[in-house]
Design an enzyme around this catalytic site. Structure first.
Site, short mmCIF file in Angstrom:
data_model
loop_
_atom_site.label_atom_id
_atom_site.label_comp_id
_atom_site.label_asym_id
_atom_site.label_seq_id
_atom_site.Cartn_x
_atom_site.Cartn_y
_atom_site.Cartn_z
N ALA A 1 54.05 35.73 44.23
CA ALA A 1 54.78 35.18 45.27
C ALA A 1 53.82 36.38 46.28
O ALA A 1 52.99 36.91 45.77
CB ALA A 1 55.70 35.98 45.01
N GLY B 1 54.84 36.18 40.12
CA GLY B 1 55.23 34.45 40.11
C GLY B 1 54.39 33.98 39.08
O GLY B 1 54.41 32.04 38.96
N GLU C 1 55.21 33.40 35.85
CA GLU C 1 56.35 32.94 35.89
C GLU C 1 55.80 31.24 35.87
O GLU C 1 57.43 30.72 34.80
CB GLU C 1 57.54 33.53 36.67
N GLU D 1 56.33 42.80 39.49
CA GLU D 1 57.76 43.73 40.05
C GLU D 1 57.90 44.76 40.30
O GLU D 1 57.62 45.30 41.86
CB GLU D 1 58.65 42.87 39.96
C1 HXC Z 1 49.40 37.80 48.70
C2 HXC Z 1 47.61 37.71 48.09
C3 HXC Z 1 48.42 38.52 46.41
C4 HXC Z 1 49.49 37.69 46.46
C5 HXC Z 1 46.15 39.08 46.26
N1 HXC Z 1 46.12 38.73 47.58
N2 HXC Z 1 47.74 38.80 45.88
N3 HXC Z 1 48.56 38.05 49.25
N4 HXC Z 1 50.37 37.40 48.08
N5 HXC Z 1 50.57 38.47 45.48
C6 HXC Z 1 45.40 38.30 48.21
C7 HXC Z 1 45.58 39.43 48.73
O1 HXC Z 1 45.74 40.57 49.35
C8 HXC Z 1 43.24 39.55 49.19
O2 HXC Z 1 43.29 39.03 50.80
C9 HXC Z 1 42.77 38.31 48.55
O3 HXC Z 1 44.09 37.76 47.77
C10 HXC Z 1 42.05 38.95 47.66
O4 HXC Z 1 42.93 39.98 46.85
P1 HXC Z 1 42.03 41.04 46.13
O5 HXC Z 1 43.25 41.84 46.07
O6 HXC Z 1 40.89 41.68 46.69
O7 HXC Z 1 41.28 41.24 44.77
P2 HXC Z 1 40.87 41.84 43.17
O8 HXC Z 1 41.06 42.98 44.06
O9 HXC Z 1 40.43 40.76 42.89
O10 HXC Z 1 42.10 42.09 43.02
C11 HXC Z 1 42.83 41.08 42.04
C12 HXC Z 1 44.29 41.20 42.07
C13 HXC Z 1 45.06 42.15 43.23
C14 HXC Z 1 44.92 42.56 40.82
C15 HXC Z 1 45.09 40.38 41.18
O11 HXC Z 1 45.14 40.83 44.17
C16 HXC Z 1 46.14 42.18 43.08
O12 HXC Z 1 46.91 43.01 43.10
N6 HXC Z 1 47.55 41.25 43.86
C17 HXC Z 1 48.89 41.23 43.62
C18 HXC Z 1 49.51 41.25 42.23
C19 HXC Z 1 50.38 41.05 42.26
O13 HXC Z 1 51.70 42.02 42.53
N7 HXC Z 1 51.70 39.92 42.22
C20 HXC Z 1 53.19 39.86 42.05
C21 HXC Z 1 53.41 39.87 42.95
S1 HXC Z 1 55.55 39.60 43.02
P3 HXC Z 1 42.38 39.86 51.54
O14 HXC Z 1 43.14 39.14 53.04
O15 HXC Z 1 42.73 40.91 51.29
O16 HXC Z 1 41.00 38.66 50.87
C22 HXC Z 1 56.03 38.57 42.47
C23 HXC Z 1 57.44 38.25 42.31
C24 HXC Z 1 57.69 36.97 42.05
O17 HXC Z 1 55.05 37.43 41.93
C25 HXC Z 1 58.89 36.78 42.10
C26 HXC Z 1 59.35 36.85 43.89
C27 HXC Z 1 60.94 36.42 44.19
#
Ligand code: HXC
Length: 265
Positions: free
Chosen positions: A71, A116, A119, A139
């Site tokens: 998400a 997400g 999911e 999360e």
């Molecule tokens: C918004 C995101 C994002 C996310 C990545 N990006 N994940 N933006 N929400 N979940 C964006 C980064 O900010 C970045 O933007 C661009 O995508 C590229 O990501 P990088 O981090 O530079 O890439 P990389 O170094 O290859 O790392 C990849 C990654 C990392 C390991 C996947 O991006 C990461 O840890 N992302 C978050 C993963 C996460 O925690 N997901 C769960 C979210 S909570 P910029 O503008 O900086 O270039 C969830 C809850 C669901 O899903 C339920 C809700 C009710």
């Protein structure tokens, strides 16, 4: 009703190859992170595909190096509790729509499937992953629980113990580990991913579609209910097959030693 294959969305791409629909989540600069716009578009796309009788199988994949990296974190970071509830309900209801699609769905997981993203993949019927894919529910590292039904679907797919380990640690696992756990059906190279997914979809699309859809219904309902009710339900669904032209065609073709020509009737 036949849906045009070139419907345009802001964050989705959709195309058809014969009876196969291919829906690509496309916010690659954010690794296809799910914002409200994308989730709403996904729900609309599912509704439209559901009403297109020519689509027999749907493949869902991601644009670029991620399937879906979760998400959208910036979008939700300042939510209060009520907004958080609505946010969770939005994703869970869209993923429920995916799960309840009458046609089979295949997630072609081309990279990160986190939070997400994992999911969404779990709401599909079958998951094929590229060998560079990573799965996880990170999360708790963000101070939240999985909110798009990950606490519900992950233990049902891989068992409580492993689901708890993955959710409590937030660890990412490789595609091959996901396959070993039963989260993924098959792992292939990234180059092969779409071909393998399309080949699998094509095989399913070549069968009697009413029987395929009834099987999906019997499996989904059977898992949700007690075993005796589930067996009665399967029996009713099985009986209904004998009211279809495809059942007559399938069995006559066998007896006449020829290939069947199914009409979804
Ligand atoms: C918004 C995101 C994002 C996310 C990545 N990006 N994940 N933006 N929400 N979940 C964006 C980064 O900010 C970045 O933007 C661009 O995508 C590229 O990501 P990088 O981090 O530079 O890439 P990389 O170094 O290859 O790392 C990849 C990654 C990392 C390991 C996947 O991006 C990461 O840890 N992302 C978050 C993963 C996460 O925690 N997901 C769960 C979210 S909570 P910029 O503008 O900086 O270039 C969830 C809850 C669901 O899903 C339920 C809700 C009710």
């Amino acid at each position: 009703m036949n849906m045009k294959a070139d419907v345009q969305f802001e964050n989705l791409k959709y195309r058809k190859e014969g009876h196969i629909g291919i829906l690509t989540l496309s916010r690659p600069k954010s690794l296809n992170a799910l914002n409200a716009k994308l989730l709403n578009e996904l729900g609309d796309a599912v509704d439209m595909i559901n009403s297109d009788a020519s689509v027999h199988v749907l493949i869902i994949t991601g644009d670029g190096k991620a399937f879906v990296a979760g998400a959208d974190i910036p979008e939700m970071k300042d939510y209060n509790s009520e907004e958080g509830r609505e946010w969770g309900e939005l994703g869970s209801s869209v993923f429920k729509k995916v799960e309840l699609m009458k046609i089979p769905t295949i997630a072609a997981v081309n990279g990160f499937a986190l939070g997400g993203g994992c999911e969404l993949a779990m709401s599909c019927d079958i998951r094929i992953a590229s060998d560079n894919a990573k799965f996880g529910q990170p999360e708790v590292g963000l101070g939240i629980t999985p909110g798009y039904s990950g606490c519900v679907r992950l233990p049902r797919l891989i068992g409580q113990a492993k689901a708890k380990e993955l959710i409590f640690t937030g660890d990412y696992i490789s595609a091959s580990e996901a396959e070993r756990l039963g989260l993924v059906n098959k792992v292939v190279s990234s180059d092969e991913l779409m071909n393998v997914a399309i080949e699998l979809a094509g095989k399913i699309a070549s069968k009697a579609q009413i029987a395929v859809r009834y099987s999906k219904l019997a499996i989904n309902k059977g898992i949700e209910t007690d075993i005796n009710t589930a067996i009665v339900f399967e029996n009713q669904i099985f009986a209904l097959c004998f009211a279809t032209e495809d059942q007559k065609e399938g069995m006559n073709a066998f007896v006449e030693k020829r290939s069947p020509h199914f009409k979804t009737k």
